[in-house]
Scaffold this active site. Structure first.
Site, PDB file in Angstrom:
ATOM      1  N   SER A 285       0.855  -1.190   0.000  1.00 60.56           N
ATOM      2  CA  SER A 285       0.000   0.000   0.000  1.00 60.56           C
ATOM      3  C   SER A 285       0.886   1.233   0.000  1.00 60.56           C
ATOM      4  O   SER A 285       2.020   1.188   0.503  1.00 60.56           O
ATOM      5  CB  SER A 285      -0.907   0.024   1.242  1.00 60.56           C
TER       6      SER A 285
ATOM      7  N   TYR B 216      -1.204  -0.337  10.643  1.00 57.60           N
ATOM      8  CA  TYR B 216      -1.480  -0.696   9.250  1.00 57.60           C
ATOM      9  C   TYR B 216      -0.356  -0.205   8.341  1.00 57.60           C
ATOM     10  O   TYR B 216       0.181  -0.960   7.517  1.00 57.60           O
ATOM     11  CB  TYR B 216      -2.819  -0.114   8.802  1.00 57.60           C
TER      12      TYR B 216
END
Length: 260
Positions: free
Chosen positions: A137, A150
């Site tokens: 990501s 995250y």
């Protein structure tokens, strides 16, 4: 005959990878928790493409289920590609997040991905060919954007991919790290923010994301950031990192600390 194993394959990015890879001539092993969704997807893809599409229902946060997938990666000699796509996200600020939920996210985003990679890589090396695609990501390089755990988990995926490329490229194993920005997938609903609440010009479709990722793969990219207009920005970022490396370890503290 080449086979690709895709995790998180029942919907979103994983399901699009399944569609595109089947159309590229890969047989598939689809991994996700929902056997019902997997079977429906598999039947549809087999009918449309004529490929062999197998399903392997598994919760990758369950050690026994994870071990089943690891065993398949080690033993199935038709496998030539692993797509590590399964993952979860969090929008909750770090200090407000439930630590058990953060641990579960680490287990999926880091531990499961690592174990599957360790299952696949030796087999690919022994055959002198194989591909590992890790879906990371952009928060891996912009961790301030969302939950810190995250972001850290995706930074791990990027760093692992970089190391794998360094170690395995001369052994015939290709590595690609895909860094999506905001993508229209169910992960947003699970994280507590429907994708419909995000700005329209901020969110890429899963189809466009995977098509760009595979275009980057065809171009030989190790890092693919589908939304980035000018790849020179990333190249500059990477060049600055590489230039700094020789100065990261010395026998004495830097003179700027005034200790000499």
């Amino acid at each position: 005959m080449s086979t690709a194993l895709i995790t998180g394959a029942s919907r979103g990015i994983g399901a699009v990878y399944a569609d595109r890879l089947a159309k590229r001539g890969y047989d598939l092993i689809l991994v996700a928790r929902s056997e019902t969704r997997l079977k429906a997807l598999a039947a549809n893809l087999a009918r449309q493409t004529g490929r062999i599409v197998d399903v392997l229902p598994a919760d990758l946060n369950d050690k026994a289920d994870l071990a089943k997938v690891e065993a398949r990666l080690r033993q199935d000699r038709t496998l030539s590609m692993l797509v590590n796509n399964a993952g979860v996200a969090s929008l909750t600020p770090l200090v407000d997040a439930d630590v058990d939920e953060m641990e579960a996210m680490i287990d999926l985003n880091i531990t499961a991905l690592t174990r599957l990679t360790y299952a696949a890589a030796p087999a690919f090396v022994s055959r002198g060919a194989g591909t590992i695609i890790n879906v990371a990501s952009v928060v891996g390089i912009a961790p301030e954007a969302l939950n810190g755990v995250y972001g850290a988990s995706k930074a791990y995926v990027i760093a692992l991919s970089h190391s794998l490329q360094h170690e395995l490229a001369d052994k015939g194993v290709r590595i690609q790290a895909v860094l999506p920005g905001a993508t229209a997938t169910p992960v947003w609903d699970v994280a507590g923010m429907p994708v419909s609440d995000l700005p329209d010009d901020f969110v890429m479709t899963s189809d466009d994301l995977v098509d760009a990722a595979l275009a980057g793969f065809d171009m030989g990219e190790v890092y693919t950031i589908p939304a980035l207009p000018d790849v020179a920005q990333f190249n500059t970022y990477e060049a600055a990192r590489v230039a700094m490396v020789p100065n990261l370890s010395k026998t004495k503290p830097a003179a700027r600390y005034g200790l000499r």
